[in-house]
Design an enzyme around this catalytic site. Structure first.
Site, PDB file in Angstrom:
ATOM      1  N   GLY A  26      47.765 131.426   1.073  1.00  0.00           N
ATOM      2  CA  GLY A  26      46.777 130.349   1.099  1.00  0.00           C
ATOM      3  C   GLY A  26      45.902 130.391  -0.131  1.00  0.00           C
ATOM      4  N   GLY A  28      42.093 128.546  -1.691  1.00  0.00           N
ATOM      5  CA  GLY A  28      40.970 127.620  -1.507  1.00  0.00           C
ATOM      6  C   GLY A  28      40.302 127.407  -2.838  1.00  0.00           C
ATOM      7  CB  SER A  30      35.946 130.364  -4.047  1.00  0.00           C
ATOM      8  OG  SER A  30      36.150 130.536  -2.661  1.00  0.00           O
ATOM      9  CB  ALA A  31      39.305 132.892  -2.037  1.00  0.00           C
ATOM     10  CB  VAL A  33      44.388 133.964   1.573  1.00  0.00           C
ATOM     11  CG1 VAL A  33      44.583 134.888   2.768  1.00  0.00           C
ATOM     12  CG2 VAL A  33      42.980 133.391   1.567  1.00  0.00           C
ATOM     13  CE  LYS A  48      37.981 133.252   1.334  1.00  0.00           C
ATOM     14  NZ  LYS A  48      37.465 132.380   2.371  1.00  0.00           N
ATOM     15  CG  ASP A 142      34.322 123.576   5.100  1.00  0.00           C
ATOM     16  OD1 ASP A 142      34.634 122.371   5.150  1.00  0.00           O
ATOM     17  OD2 ASP A 142      34.821 124.378   4.290  1.00  0.00           O
TER      18      ASP A 142
HETATM   19  N1  LIG Z   1      43.412 135.488   7.624  1.00  0.00           N
HETATM   20  C1  LIG Z   1      44.278 134.604   7.144  1.00  0.00           C
HETATM   21  N2  LIG Z   1      45.561 134.653   7.507  1.00  0.00           N
HETATM   22  C2  LIG Z   1      46.440 133.755   7.029  1.00  0.00           C
HETATM   23  N3  LIG Z   1      46.125 132.760   6.191  1.00  0.00           N
HETATM   24  C3  LIG Z   1      44.861 132.652   5.812  1.00  0.00           C
HETATM   25  C4  LIG Z   1      43.860 133.570   6.258  1.00  0.00           C
HETATM   26  N4  LIG Z   1      42.693 133.220   5.718  1.00  0.00           N
HETATM   27  C5  LIG Z   1      42.919 132.139   4.972  1.00  0.00           C
HETATM   28  N5  LIG Z   1      44.221 131.788   5.010  1.00  0.00           N
HETATM   29  C6  LIG Z   1      44.841 130.658   4.307  1.00  0.00           C
HETATM   30  O1  LIG Z   1      44.240 130.555   3.050  1.00  0.00           O
HETATM   31  C7  LIG Z   1      43.633 129.274   2.901  1.00  0.00           C
HETATM   32  C8  LIG Z   1      42.382 129.395   2.072  1.00  0.00           C
HETATM   33  O2  LIG Z   1      41.486 130.271   2.705  1.00  0.00           O
HETATM   34  P1  LIG Z   1      39.972 129.949   2.788  1.00  0.00           P
HETATM   35  O3  LIG Z   1      39.792 128.589   3.396  1.00  0.00           O
HETATM   36  O4  LIG Z   1      39.284 131.066   3.460  1.00  0.00           O
HETATM   37  O5  LIG Z   1      39.615 129.929   1.238  1.00  0.00           O
HETATM   38  P2  LIG Z   1      38.424 129.217   0.564  1.00  0.00           P
HETATM   39  O6  LIG Z   1      38.486 129.407  -0.903  1.00  0.00           O
HETATM   40  O7  LIG Z   1      37.185 129.628   1.250  1.00  0.00           O
HETATM   41  O8  LIG Z   1      38.775 127.732   0.943  1.00  0.00           O
HETATM   42  P3  LIG Z   1      37.890 126.480   0.902  1.00  0.00           P
HETATM   43  O9  LIG Z   1      38.312 125.805  -0.326  1.00  0.00           O
HETATM   44  O10 LIG Z   1      38.274 125.724   2.153  1.00  0.00           O
HETATM   45  O11 LIG Z   1      36.486 126.926   0.898  1.00  0.00           O
HETATM   46  C9  LIG Z   1      43.401 128.771   4.314  1.00  0.00           C
HETATM   47  O12 LIG Z   1      43.393 127.373   4.375  1.00  0.00           O
HETATM   48  C10 LIG Z   1      44.585 129.339   5.054  1.00  0.00           C
HETATM   49  O13 LIG Z   1      45.710 128.506   4.910  1.00  0.00           O
END
Ligand SMILES: Nc1ncnc2c1ncn2[C@@H]1O[C@H](COP(=O)(O)OP(=O)(O)OP(=O)(O)O)[C@@H](O)[C@H]1O
Length: 723
Positions: A26, A28, A30-31, A33, A48, A142
């Protein structure tokens, strides 16, 4: 008690060498995963990786955030086993949710949404998470399908509560979030209106939107540009399940959605109350209704890769936007929305300029399918005490005062959290020393490897770092990078494996000036939750903080544009102001400028009324319009500021907004003075015009009397002649 999601408590290692990163699952704003193995436990986990370079916070702030994160413990909220810093990344170790997010699942296998029984179960679990968060004074802010994760046994957990928001909200994350994919489709109307303030009911709105998203495969209005969505959310009737179009869904589902999507936040039910709705009472356990969704699907990482490739090819096929569209887009983003910092009237003006080719169509474009329309307007600043709370198993610590909202010093309480299913239990038990709280910083081989690989070095701006050790990393250019802006779609697809290109911020979606970020994970307060630091750039553009919102210099540009010392001469056709609800219609013609076009003959009392009347009418019209303009300008100020506006034409002292502690006063002074000066100019102008109008009225009355006299004289003369 157990860690996130239950189970035996155990201390997860804080050394990156104890983890083997596997596939990317995954990404996002900022991150990134990854699926990973925790080697000592031989356990699959998710890690993450957050890029700290994009975070304005120092390590102490981050540490504080990590401590705060440890508050959360609920089976439906994803927690963290531990977190530690690896060079310029924060690694957050958490349970691996093998089926990923609902959004991914829909994109891969259910483009038209899930069936009702699955939706009911997913939503019920989500609602339990919200009920827990709200009960403990937090707003998720969110809620959306992309943040609802599922495990292969059907377990559902809400993610993205905290660290990413709190870590990145004060700086570059803003930029990344605002150039990244996403639309404000989930945002409640009150969240979009600075004056109103909002509370946890905003989550209930987003929950209703998420219900529609799961039902249709995309959120309502998702085909529209963000500004349009904002305006539609505020002005249109709330979206809902249509009784005809959505025949396949039950009445209770439709009813439940309608309850959530009420514009008046006070009329929305609480999560607790909503859980008692028939729709949820009849929901099946997720292991029955959710689990079957994954049958015959390839593993998550394969799906993610397929999605990336699919998105990449779609982007390659996508037409380049026209120069006009780019220009419009640039203007919209620069002037309209700056994270949470926007002026709603400005927004309306900008939104009204968006082409409306097919406004009546049912939105069809799937969420995140069109990078052109994507902007994320969401979590911004989160102060330590307001941030999301992720459990850190390595410390198992939290501050009681943080729970209680008491800011007096950090009394540390220790150890495990009490399972929250029993909603009345306190969260914490014992106490430990504060010294134990630190988040370890791992200086490791991995760090060294990160450093040693030139092509894998840190990125500028917002591109999360791709750790060099990642196994099975996508060989394609990250689609997310390409998704971020139109301009980026025009860039060639990067084929170099394991090199993450720094995202461009020079495209149409670039937000070169941005005001501060605003808190999104604040403890529940209906308003005034704002605050935090401002990045340097934003400070220079900040005019005023209105509650949680900042008005930037971009926001006042339109006001600045209004000619004040001369009567505006914008035609109703050409003016960008013409559609603005707040500014009114500038219908004047230059010929009617009272300063220069009141005929000299007007002073002559023998001027016939038929000549005088049009001028008087015109004068009157202009005065009314200017009055409207002044009222609108005054309305755009906070009541306190309006009260401060003196009537003697002198500039008032710059208003102080309590939340900003004076930090931004200096930055805002200049713009505020400008605005106020212009208001005074307008007031003076209005007063002059009113005087002129009164004088003209007097002349008109005198003229009428003279005409009457003359005509009666003439009649008398005529009668004499006749006789
Ligand atoms: N614990 C997990 N197990 C499996 N997949 C995950 C997990 N955590 C996150 N993901 C995947 O990674 C993606 C991005 O994670 P997350 O939303 O936490 O990142 P973010 O950078 O905070 O995203 P956003 O842009 O929504 O703020 C999620 O949409 C999901 O598909």
């Amino acid at each position: 008690m157990g860690g996130p999601g239950g189970g035996q408590p155990r201390s997860y290692p804080l050394n990156p060498n104890d983890y083997k990163l596997l596939e990317e699952v995954g990404y996002g704003a900022s991150a990134t995963v990854f699926r990973a193995i925790c080697l000592p436990f031989n356990e699959v986990v998710a890690i993450k990786c957050l890029d700290l370079d994009r975070c304005n916070s120092n390590l102490d702030d981050i540490r504080r955030e990590a401590q705060t994160m440890s508050l959360i413990d609920h089976p439906n909220v994803i927690g963290a086993y531990c977190s530690f810093v690896v060079e310029h990344n924060l690694w957050v170790v958490m349970p691996f949710m093998a089926e990923g997010s609902c959004l991914h699942l829909m994109k891969v296998a259910y483009p038209d949404g899930f069936e009702e029984s699955a939706i009911a179960s997913i939503l019920k679990e989500t609602l339990k998470a919200l009920e827990y968060l709200h009960r403990h004074g937090h707003i998720h802010r969110d809620v959306k399908a992309g943040n609802i994760l599922m495990d292969s046994n059907g377990e559902v957990k809400v993610a993205d509560f905290g660290v990413s928001a709190c870590m990145f909200d004060t700086g570059d994350r803003q930029r990344s979030r605002n150039t990244f994919v996403g639309t404000p489709c989930w945002m409640a109307p009150e969240v979009l209106q600075p004056q109103t303030g909002y509370d946890f009911k905003a989550d209930i709105w987003s929950f209703g939107i998420t219900a529609l998203e799961l039902a249709h495969g995309h959120a309502p209005f998702s085909k529209y540009p963000p500004m349009k969505v904002l305006l539609m959310t505020i002005q249109n009737a709330p979206p809902g399940l249509d009784y005809d179009r959505d025949k396949k869904f039950s009445k209770s589902f439709k009813e439940m959605v309608a309850m959530c999507l009420v514009k008046d936040q006070t009329k929305r039910p609480t999560a607790e109350k909503l859980l008692k709705h028939t729709f949820f009472k009849n929901a099946k356990p997720p292991e029955l209704s959710v689990k079957k969704l994954f049958v015959d699907l390839p593993p998550l990482w394969t799906r993610v890769k397929t999605l990336q490739m699919k998105d990449a090819s779609q982007l390659a096929l996508k037409k380049m936007p026209s120069a006009e569209q780019e220009a419009l887009s640039q203007s919209q983003y620069q002037r309209g929305v700056s994270a949470w910092n926007f002026d709603i009237e400005d927004l309306k003006i900008q939104a009204s300029l968006v082409q409306d080719e097919d406004e009546n169509e049912i939105p069809e474009i799937k969420e995140q399918a069109d990078p052109k329309v994507d902007v994320r307007i969401k979590k911004t600043d989160v102060s330590a005490s307001e941030s999301g709370l992720w459990r850190s198993r390595s410390t198992n610590i939290l501050y009681s005062d943080q729970i209680n909202g008491d800011n007096k010093g950090s009394k540390v309480i220790e150890d495990d959290f009490i399972e929250s299913d029993n909603q009345t239990k306190p969260l914490l038990k014992k106490s430990v020393s504060k010294a134990e709280l630190s988040v370890p910083v791992a200086e490791t081989d991995i760090s060294a490897k990160f450093k040693s690989q030139p092509n894998k070095s840190r990125q500028t701006q917002s591109g999360p770092l791709m750790p060099g050790l990642v196994v099975g990393q996508s060989t394609l250019e990250r689609v997310r990078t390409a998704e971020r802006s139109d301009i980026e779609t025009q860039q060639p697809v990067e084929k170099t494996p394991q090199v993450r290109k720094a995202p461009s911020f020079s495209g149409p979606l670039m937000l070169p000036t941005r005001a501060s970020a605003n808190s999104l994970s604040a403890p529940i307060k209906s308003s005034g939750g704002f605050r935090d630091t401002l990045d340097d750039k934003s400070k220079t553009n900040l005019v005023q903080i209105k509650g949680r919102f900042s008005v930037t210099s971009e926001n006042v540009d339109l006001v600045k544009d209004i000619p004040l010392c001369t009567v505006p001469r914008r035609s109703s056709q050409g003016s960008p102001l013409r559609k603005s609800a707040s500014v009114g219609d500038w219908i004047f013609d230059s010929k009617h400028n009272p300063n220069s076009y009141i005929p000299k003959e007007m002073g002559n009392s023998s001027m016939p009324a038929s000549v005088l009347m049009p001028h008087l009418q015109n004068l009157f019209q202009q005065t009314s319009l200017q009055q409207d303009l002044i009222v609108n300008l005054l309305n755009s100020l906070q009541p306190a500021e309006v009260a401060d506006v003196p009537q003697n034409g002198k500039l008032p002292p710059v208003p102080r907004i309590p939340e900003n502690n004076g930090n931004v006063d200096a930055a805002s002074t200049e713009r505020e003075r400008l605005l106020l000066t212009k208001i005074f100019e307008l007031q003076a102008r209005m007063s002059n015009l009113t005087d002129e109008l009164t004088a003209e009225k007097m002349k008109y009355i005198q003229l009428q009397q003279r005409i009457n006299m003359i005509s009666s004289q003439e009649n008398g003369d005529k009668r004499e002649v006749d006789s």
